[in-house]
Design a protein around this motif. Structure first.
Motif, short mmCIF file in Angstrom:
data_model
loop_
_atom_site.label_atom_id
_atom_site.label_comp_id
_atom_site.label_asym_id
_atom_site.label_seq_id
_atom_site.Cartn_x
_atom_site.Cartn_y
_atom_site.Cartn_z
N SER A 1 -2.88 -2.34 -2.35
CA SER A 1 -3.05 -2.55 -0.90
C SER A 1 -3.30 -4.03 -0.60
N GLU A 2 -3.92 -4.74 -1.55
CA GLU A 2 -4.22 -6.16 -1.35
C GLU A 2 -3.16 -7.09 -1.95
N HIS A 3 -2.54 -6.64 -3.05
CA HIS A 3 -1.54 -7.45 -3.77
C HIS A 3 -0.31 -6.57 -4.03
N PRO A 4 0.50 -6.36 -2.99
CA PRO A 4 1.62 -5.43 -3.09
C PRO A 4 2.66 -5.81 -4.14
N TYR A 5 3.31 -4.79 -4.63
CA TYR A 5 4.33 -4.90 -5.67
C TYR A 5 5.43 -5.90 -5.31
N LYS A 6 5.80 -5.97 -4.05
CA LYS A 6 6.89 -6.88 -3.65
C LYS A 6 6.56 -8.36 -3.89
N ASN A 7 5.27 -8.68 -4.05
CA ASN A 7 4.86 -10.06 -4.26
C ASN A 7 4.68 -10.44 -5.73
N TRP A 8 4.94 -9.53 -6.64
CA TRP A 8 4.73 -9.81 -8.07
C TRP A 8 5.80 -10.72 -8.62
N LYS B 1 -3.97 -3.92 -11.74
CA LYS B 1 -2.98 -4.30 -10.73
C LYS B 1 -2.22 -3.08 -10.20
N TYR B 2 -2.24 -1.96 -10.97
CA TYR B 2 -1.57 -0.74 -10.54
C TYR B 2 -2.49 0.22 -9.79
N ASN C 1 5.22 -1.82 -1.26
CA ASN C 1 5.22 -1.43 -2.67
C ASN C 1 6.49 -0.68 -3.05
N GLN C 2 7.52 -0.78 -2.19
CA GLN C 2 8.82 -0.15 -2.44
C GLN C 2 9.35 -0.54 -3.81
N GLY C 3 9.87 0.45 -4.55
CA GLY C 3 10.43 0.20 -5.86
C GLY C 3 9.48 0.54 -7.00
N LEU C 4 8.21 0.70 -6.69
CA LEU C 4 7.22 1.05 -7.71
C LEU C 4 7.10 2.58 -7.80
N VAL C 5 7.18 3.11 -9.00
CA VAL C 5 7.00 4.54 -9.24
C VAL C 5 6.04 4.67 -10.43
#
Length: 157
Positions: free
Chosen positions: A150-157, A143-144, A111-115
């Protein structure tokens, strides 16, 4: 502790919050259940561990039932072995603005990059100050939710 959690959630558009923070906490959390009706979360913050059960959010996404209990840190580490894949790793910055404290979570790993910033309110109609680093409101956007990240991490969006 049993309570109704009332919070608003926002994206963060700059790192200005870091210099305003009065505390920073490293958090590791996992989920034993991510069922929308009842999320069961395990969290370790510094030397303290908690087991938390959250109910389904109201339609507007502003509030939901929450029960939390402090547990032994060693027991929590053992319970992490039962968690679903997708452990959340983040640093939480606490920023007091006016009468409220923003919890600003900077995510790592997948989830790197999400704040994301959350503010807990006393009731849904509370007014609060919005700092310049606060971005788009995402209250109620599942989604946030950490359970979804944990199931659909930010890097996959």
């Amino acid at each position: 502790m049993t309570m109704l959690e009332i919070e608003r959630k926002f994206l963060v558009k700059s790192g200005e919050y870091k210099k305003e923070a009065y505390e920073k906490i490293r958090i590791k959390q996992g989920f034993l259940s991510t069922d929308p009706e009842r999320t069961v979360r395990l969290r370790i913050t510094n030397e303290t561990a908690f087991l938390t059960i959250k109910g389904k959010s109201k339609e507007n996404g502003l509030s939901r039932f929450e029960w939390e209990k402090e547990i032994d840190k060693n027991e929590a580490e053992e319970l992490f072995k039962l968690c679903k894949p997708g452990i959340i790793d983040k640093t939480r910055y606490l920023v007091k603005i006016g009468d409220f404290t923003y919890e600003v979570d900077e995510f790592y790993g997948e989830n790197q990059g999400l704040v994301v910033a959350e503010i807990e309110l006393n009731n849904e109609k509370d007014s609060f100050q919005k700092p310049i680093w606060l971005g788009e409101e995402i209250t109620g956007d599942i989604k946030y939710y950490n359970s979804q990240l944990s199931e659909h991490p930010y890097k996959n969006w």
